[in-house]
Design a protein around this motif. Structure first.
Motif, mmCIF file in Angstrom:
data_model
loop_
_atom_site.group_PDB
_atom_site.id
_atom_site.type_symbol
_atom_site.label_atom_id
_atom_site.label_comp_id
_atom_site.label_asym_id
_atom_site.label_seq_id
_atom_site.Cartn_x
_atom_site.Cartn_y
_atom_site.Cartn_z
ATOM 1 N N VAL A 13 0.848 -1.193 0.000
ATOM 2 C CA VAL A 13 0.000 0.000 0.000
ATOM 3 C C VAL A 13 0.883 1.244 0.000
ATOM 4 O O VAL A 13 1.850 1.315 0.753
ATOM 5 N N GLY A 14 0.533 2.182 -0.861
ATOM 6 C CA GLY A 14 1.305 3.403 -0.981
ATOM 7 C C GLY A 14 2.399 3.336 -2.030
ATOM 8 O O GLY A 14 3.015 4.357 -2.351
ATOM 9 N N GLY A 15 2.632 2.159 -2.543
ATOM 10 C CA GLY A 15 3.682 1.987 -3.532
ATOM 11 C C GLY A 15 3.230 2.344 -4.943
ATOM 12 O O GLY A 15 2.115 2.829 -5.153
ATOM 13 N N SER A 16 4.123 2.091 -5.896
ATOM 14 C CA SER A 16 3.862 2.449 -7.289
ATOM 15 C C SER A 16 4.181 1.284 -8.219
ATOM 16 O O SER A 16 5.037 0.456 -7.927
ATOM 17 N N LEU A 17 3.473 1.271 -9.327
ATOM 18 C CA LEU A 17 3.750 0.332 -10.409
ATOM 19 C C LEU A 17 3.496 1.045 -11.727
ATOM 20 O O LEU A 17 2.704 1.993 -11.784
ATOM 21 N N ARG A 18 4.150 0.562 -12.766
ATOM 22 C CA ARG A 18 3.931 1.126 -14.097
ATOM 23 C C ARG A 18 3.613 0.002 -15.060
ATOM 24 O O ARG A 18 4.441 -0.889 -15.267
ATOM 25 N N LEU A 19 2.418 0.043 -15.605
ATOM 26 C CA LEU A 19 2.003 -0.949 -16.586
ATOM 27 C C LEU A 19 2.298 -0.440 -17.993
ATOM 28 O O LEU A 19 2.223 0.759 -18.266
ATOM 29 N N SER A 20 2.632 -1.374 -18.868
ATOM 30 C CA SER A 20 2.888 -1.037 -20.266
ATOM 31 C C SER A 20 2.055 -1.938 -21.167
ATOM 32 O O SER A 20 1.769 -3.086 -20.808
ATOM 33 N N CYS A 21 1.705 -1.429 -22.316
ATOM 34 C CA CYS A 21 0.964 -2.223 -23.296
ATOM 35 C C CYS A 21 1.422 -1.803 -24.688
ATOM 36 O O CYS A 21 1.394 -0.613 -25.014
ATOM 37 N N VAL A 22 1.814 -2.783 -25.460
ATOM 38 C CA VAL A 22 2.248 -2.533 -26.827
ATOM 39 C C VAL A 22 1.313 -3.238 -27.794
ATOM 40 O O VAL A 22 1.061 -4.438 -27.653
ATOM 41 N N ALA A 23 0.796 -2.491 -28.760
ATOM 42 C CA ALA A 23 -0.047 -3.063 -29.809
ATOM 43 C C ALA A 23 0.795 -3.273 -31.048
ATOM 44 O O ALA A 23 1.400 -2.337 -31.558
ATOM 45 N N SER A 24 0.820 -4.491 -31.523
ATOM 46 C CA SER A 24 1.606 -4.807 -32.710
ATOM 47 C C SER A 24 0.697 -5.331 -33.813
ATOM 48 O O SER A 24 -0.408 -5.791 -33.562
ATOM 49 N N GLY A 25 1.181 -5.225 -35.023
ATOM 50 C CA GLY A 25 0.421 -5.742 -36.148
ATOM 51 C C GLY A 25 -0.498 -4.739 -36.798
ATOM 52 O O GLY A 25 -1.302 -5.081 -37.666
ATOM 53 N N ILE A 26 -0.368 -3.473 -36.379
ATOM 54 C CA ILE A 26 -1.215 -2.433 -36.938
ATOM 55 C C ILE A 26 -0.474 -1.110 -36.825
ATOM 56 O O ILE A 26 0.357 -0.945 -35.939
ATOM 57 N N LEU A 27 -0.781 -0.187 -37.746
ATOM 58 C CA LEU A 27 -0.022 1.049 -37.783
ATOM 59 C C LEU A 27 -0.344 1.974 -36.619
ATOM 60 O O LEU A 27 0.535 2.484 -35.953
ATOM 61 N N LYS A 28 -1.634 2.205 -36.390
ATOM 62 C CA LYS A 28 -1.986 3.178 -35.358
ATOM 63 C C LYS A 28 -3.405 2.919 -34.850
ATOM 64 O O LYS A 28 -4.317 2.728 -35.641
ATOM 65 N N MET A 29 -3.556 2.942 -33.551
ATOM 66 C CA MET A 29 -4.855 2.768 -32.930
ATOM 67 C C MET A 29 -5.542 4.123 -32.744
ATOM 68 O O MET A 29 -4.887 5.145 -32.579
ATOM 69 N N ASP A 30 -6.883 4.107 -32.762
ATOM 70 C CA ASP A 30 -7.622 5.329 -32.501
ATOM 71 C C ASP A 30 -7.511 5.721 -31.029
ATOM 72 O O ASP A 30 -7.269 6.881 -30.690
ATOM 73 N N ASN A 80 0.377 5.380 -8.813
ATOM 74 C CA ASN A 80 1.024 5.817 -7.582
ATOM 75 C C ASN A 80 0.067 5.733 -6.403
ATOM 76 O O ASN A 80 -1.155 5.686 -6.590
ATOM 77 N N ASN A 81 0.632 5.741 -5.217
ATOM 78 C CA ASN A 81 -0.183 5.684 -4.002
ATOM 79 C C ASN A 81 -1.226 4.578 -4.094
ATOM 80 O O ASN A 81 -2.417 4.801 -3.844
ATOM 81 N N LEU A 82 -0.773 3.404 -4.431
ATOM 82 C CA LEU A 82 -1.689 2.290 -4.634
ATOM 83 C C LEU A 82 -2.392 1.888 -3.345
ATOM 84 O O LEU A 82 -1.812 1.961 -2.251
ATOM 85 N N LYS A 83 -3.645 1.490 -3.512
ATOM 86 C CA LYS A 83 -4.473 1.060 -2.398
ATOM 87 C C LYS A 83 -4.839 -0.409 -2.577
ATOM 88 O O LYS A 83 -4.790 -0.935 -3.692
ATOM 89 N N ALA A 84 -5.240 -1.022 -1.486
ATOM 90 C CA ALA A 84 -5.604 -2.441 -1.549
ATOM 91 C C ALA A 84 -6.716 -2.676 -2.563
ATOM 92 O O ALA A 84 -6.725 -3.703 -3.258
ATOM 93 N N GLU A 85 -7.611 -1.714 -2.688
ATOM 94 C CA GLU A 85 -8.736 -1.878 -3.622
ATOM 95 C C GLU A 85 -8.335 -1.746 -5.081
ATOM 96 O O GLU A 85 -9.151 -1.941 -5.979
ATOM 97 N N ASP A 86 -7.084 -1.414 -5.340
ATOM 98 C CA ASP A 86 -6.586 -1.391 -6.716
ATOM 99 C C ASP A 86 -6.170 -2.784 -7.189
ATOM 100 O O ASP A 86 -5.850 -2.978 -8.363
ATOM 101 N N THR A 87 -6.156 -3.731 -6.255
ATOM 102 C CA THR A 87 -5.809 -5.106 -6.609
ATOM 103 C C THR A 87 -6.792 -5.643 -7.630
ATOM 104 O O THR A 87 -8.004 -5.606 -7.425
ATOM 105 N N ALA A 88 -6.257 -6.128 -8.755
ATOM 106 C CA ALA A 88 -7.101 -6.615 -9.840
ATOM 107 C C ALA A 88 -6.208 -7.133 -10.955
ATOM 108 O O ALA A 88 -4.993 -6.936 -10.943
ATOM 109 N N VAL A 89 -6.841 -7.766 -11.921
ATOM 110 C CA VAL A 89 -6.168 -8.057 -13.183
ATOM 111 C C VAL A 89 -6.440 -6.883 -14.107
ATOM 112 O O VAL A 89 -7.594 -6.501 -14.315
ATOM 113 N N TYR A 90 -5.394 -6.308 -14.632
ATOM 114 C CA TYR A 90 -5.509 -5.135 -15.503
ATOM 115 C C TYR A 90 -5.363 -5.580 -16.965
ATOM 116 O O TYR A 90 -4.443 -6.333 -17.309
ATOM 117 N N TYR A 91 -6.275 -5.072 -17.800
ATOM 118 C CA TYR A 91 -6.310 -5.437 -19.213
ATOM 119 C C TYR A 91 -6.117 -4.203 -20.083
ATOM 120 O O TYR A 91 -6.705 -3.150 -19.831
#
Length: 112
Positions: A13-30, A80-91
């Motif tokens: 709790v209170g910590g930080s994470l950074r998620l990344s997502c890369v889309a491949s196979g296409i030029l540009k997403m809307d 940032n400032n993550l809380k217990a309720e942020d626990t989840a699978v992120y898509y």
């Protein structure tokens, strides 16, 4: 089109994470976004980014920030400032015209 999400993990709790997502196979997403889901609950929108706007779930405003490198079809979610309720699978989601693409989830666990 493939979406590759990464960056999840275990943080206190209170910590930080950074998620990344890369889309491949296409030029540009809307637009691209992050959703999250916990067991027994519906998947919910966390943050979305388009060419000219960003928007956030109310409970993450001021703590999360979504950013995009449009040339590389990459988005990040700085949490940032993550809380217990942020626990989840992120898509990672992306859209091009009428089509929706969804990546595999990445688990975020916030321990108290």
């Amino acid at each position: 089109v493939q979406l590759q999400a990464s960056g999840g993990g275990l943080v206190q709790v209170g910590g930080s994470l950074r998620l990344s997502c890369v889309a491949s196979g296409i030029l540009k997403m809307d637009s691209m976004a992050w959703y999250r889901q916990t067991p027994g609950k519906e998947r919910e929108l966390v943050a979305i980014i388009t060419e000219d706007m960003t928007d956030y779930k109310e409970s993450v405003k001021g703590r999360f920030a979504i950013a995009r490198d449009g040339d590389k079809n990459t988005i990040w979610l700085q949490m940032n400032n993550l809380k217990a309720e942020d626990t989840a699978v992120y898509y990672c989601y992306s859209w091009l015209g009428p089509r929706t693409y969804v990546g595999q989830g990445t688990q975020v666990t916030v321990s108290s």
